[in-house]
Write a protein that holds these residues in place. Structure first.
Motif, PDB file in Angstrom:
ATOM      1  N   ILE A  89       2.181   2.451  -8.053  1.00  0.00           N
ATOM      2  CA  ILE A  89       2.601   3.541  -7.204  1.00  0.00           C
ATOM      3  C   ILE A  89       2.899   2.550  -5.768  1.00  0.00           C
ATOM      4  CG2 ILE A  89       1.103   5.063  -5.635  1.00  0.00           C
ATOM      5  CD1 ILE A  89      -0.691   5.296  -7.964  1.00  0.00           C
ATOM      6  N   ASN A 144       4.356   2.778  -1.982  1.00  0.00           N
ATOM      7  CA  ASN A 144       4.531   3.647  -0.900  1.00  0.00           C
ATOM      8  C   ASN A 144       4.187   4.943  -1.049  1.00  0.00           C
ATOM      9  OD1 ASN A 144       5.814   1.709   0.475  1.00  0.00           O
ATOM     10  ND2 ASN A 144       7.843   1.780  -0.367  1.00  0.00           N
ATOM     11  N   GLY A 145       3.126   5.249  -1.914  1.00  0.00           N
ATOM     12  CA  GLY A 145       2.558   6.511  -2.085  1.00  0.00           C
ATOM     13  C   GLY A 145       3.064   7.387  -3.280  1.00  0.00           C
ATOM     14  N   ARG A 146       4.067   6.488  -3.936  1.00  0.00           N
ATOM     15  CA  ARG A 146       4.929   7.580  -4.984  1.00  0.00           C
ATOM     16  C   ARG A 146       4.841   6.614  -6.181  1.00  0.00           C
ATOM     17  NH1 ARG A 146      10.386   9.880  -2.539  1.00  0.00           N
ATOM     18  NH2 ARG A 146       9.430  11.804  -2.686  1.00  0.00           N
ATOM     19  N   PRO A 147       4.419   7.530  -7.304  1.00  0.00           N
ATOM     20  CA  PRO A 147       4.400   6.833  -8.565  1.00  0.00           C
ATOM     21  C   PRO A 147       5.810   6.487  -9.212  1.00  0.00           C
ATOM     22  CG  PRO A 147       3.511   9.150  -8.592  1.00  0.00           C
ATOM     23  CD  PRO A 147       4.118   8.911  -7.388  1.00  0.00           C
ATOM     24  N   ARG A 148       5.962   5.275  -9.583  1.00  0.00           N
ATOM     25  CA  ARG A 148       7.190   4.729 -10.306  1.00  0.00           C
ATOM     26  C   ARG A 148       6.904   4.098 -11.675  1.00  0.00           C
ATOM     27  NH1 ARG A 148       7.405  -0.613 -10.042  1.00  0.00           N
ATOM     28  NH2 ARG A 148       6.740  -1.602  -8.619  1.00  0.00           N
TER      29      ARG A 148
END
Length: 103
Positions: A70, A72-76
């Protein structure tokens, strides 16, 4: 006793070669463990600082576990370097269990 580094260039070089002091992984990345259970995806919902912590968190959930990042607050997806680190953990943990006589 800790001492303050007064000359960063001298502290990060060895015989004139610059040493890499940056981490392999960005500081704003957290890892979360996940697994599949009865055809549904489950997450641990913890914000782990390392891949190992995230993996150890989900191992008890069964064999179908995985880890994602995760940032910057986004899953990757994991990067190649992160994936190699996780695979090394999987191999080493399996070998440690076998050497201790556990199944």
């Amino acid at each position: 006793m800790l001492r303050r580094i007064s000359n960063l260039k001298a502290a990060t070089s060895f015989n004139g070669m610059m040493l890499e002091v940056r981490s392999q992984f960005p500081a704003n990345v957290r890892y979360e463990g996940a697994w599949t259970d009865s055809w549904t995806h489950r997450r641990c919902l913890h914000q782990h600082r390392t891949l190992r912590e995230a993996a150890e968190c989900v191992i008890p959930e069964g064999p179908a576990w995985y880890v994602f990042a995760i940032q910057n607050g986004r899953p990757r997806e994991l990067t190649d370097a992160e994936e190699r680190t996780l695979e090394e953990f999987r191999r080493t943990r399996h070998l440690l269990k076998r050497s201790c006589g556990k199944s």
